[in-house]
Enzyme design. Sequence first.
Site, mmCIF file in Angstrom:
data_model
loop_
_atom_site.group_PDB
_atom_site.id
_atom_site.type_symbol
_atom_site.label_atom_id
_atom_site.label_comp_id
_atom_site.label_asym_id
_atom_site.label_seq_id
_atom_site.Cartn_x
_atom_site.Cartn_y
_atom_site.Cartn_z
ATOM 1 N N ARG A 76 -3.217 16.540 0.927
ATOM 2 C CA ARG A 76 -1.843 16.531 1.885
ATOM 3 C C ARG A 76 -0.617 17.018 1.195
ATOM 4 N NH1 ARG A 76 -0.752 11.050 5.065
ATOM 5 N NH2 ARG A 76 -0.118 10.170 3.156
ATOM 6 N N ARG A 120 0.405 -4.399 8.875
ATOM 7 C CA ARG A 120 -0.485 -4.041 8.042
ATOM 8 C C ARG A 120 -0.941 -5.155 7.107
ATOM 9 N NH1 ARG A 120 1.601 1.668 6.518
ATOM 10 N NH2 ARG A 120 0.464 2.612 4.769
HETATM 11 P P1 AMP Z 1 2.581 5.237 4.892
HETATM 12 O O1 AMP Z 1 3.541 6.335 4.830
HETATM 13 O O2 AMP Z 1 2.300 4.580 6.274
HETATM 14 O O3 AMP Z 1 1.358 5.552 4.350
HETATM 15 O O4 AMP Z 1 3.240 4.230 4.065
HETATM 16 C C1 AMP Z 1 3.520 4.403 2.551
HETATM 17 C C2 AMP Z 1 3.788 3.203 1.736
HETATM 18 O O5 AMP Z 1 4.947 2.697 2.209
HETATM 19 C C3 AMP Z 1 2.785 2.198 1.786
HETATM 20 O O6 AMP Z 1 1.745 2.602 0.765
HETATM 21 C C4 AMP Z 1 3.432 0.826 1.488
HETATM 22 O O7 AMP Z 1 3.966 0.712 0.171
HETATM 23 C C5 AMP Z 1 4.854 1.240 2.341
HETATM 24 N N1 AMP Z 1 4.550 0.501 3.590
HETATM 25 C C6 AMP Z 1 4.434 1.192 5.061
HETATM 26 N N2 AMP Z 1 4.302 0.423 5.997
HETATM 27 C C7 AMP Z 1 4.296 -0.949 5.491
HETATM 28 C C8 AMP Z 1 3.887 -2.040 5.885
HETATM 29 N N3 AMP Z 1 3.862 -2.303 7.210
HETATM 30 N N4 AMP Z 1 3.952 -3.245 5.123
HETATM 31 C C9 AMP Z 1 3.929 -2.956 3.748
HETATM 32 N N5 AMP Z 1 4.288 -1.794 3.152
HETATM 33 C C10 AMP Z 1 4.415 -0.872 3.985
#
Ligand code: AMP
Length: 215
Positions: free
Chosen positions: A127, A88
């Site tokens: 969602r 990310r």
């Molecule tokens: P997601 O479920 O992929 O939308 O991720 C939810 C939250 O987890 C994000 O908003 C970040 O706070 C954290 N997160 C998930 N993947 C990453 C990543 N690759 N790098 C940093 N934070 C992450």
Amino acid sequence: MRVILLGAPGAGKGTQAKFLKDKFGVPQISTGDMLREAKTQGSLLGQKAAEFMANGQLVPDAVVIGIIEERLKKADCQTGFILDGFPRTLPQAKALGEMLTQKQIKADAVLNFTVSDSELVSRLSGRRVCVKCGAGYHIEFQKPTQEGVCDRCGAILVQRDDDKKETIERRLKVYREQTAPLIDYYEREGILKNIEGSGEIKSILQKVLASLAIN
Ligand code: AMP
């Protein structure tokens, strides 16, 4: 099959990752799911990550890079993986590149899902997820049979804390500033494939499979 899924929050990475995981029999590696799991278990990692997540900020690179490094060592990743939500940031992408080079493997493709901001907001704010099995729903586009109840396991459906309106805006800003630069990064590597991510889930899957040259 080693695939990286890119795209803003709500672009459909998780949904498509689940199809690809079943189709290719390789694990879906979602850093978001792993961090939420750590939070539920109350581990030190989960406690550290929780505040960043609740605020719509990214968890520090060193933390997520460490998680992925460990995960990719597991036996089930040896034939492939679907990375959903990692990398990310540019440092994460570079660290992943180094991990793969060390293993003498390469990603087959990076799929970048494009969806308009207004659609992202409507998808994220509607969602709902099952507290028990994690199945995803939407209050308009993917309703459960009984409102607020998971079709699969009967547990209740909730809104993720970070899917609340004020946090969504922050997540989209973080995406534009920190994650969108990866599009150029992977374009330069020659493995980027753009997928128009609005519309029916099944037709998007067809586009995904076509982009991977699979029918
Ligand atoms: P997601 O479920 O992929 O939308 O991720 C939810 C939250 O987890 C994000 O908003 C970040 O706070 C954290 N997160 C998930 N993947 C990453 C990543 N690759 N790098 C940093 N934070 C992450």
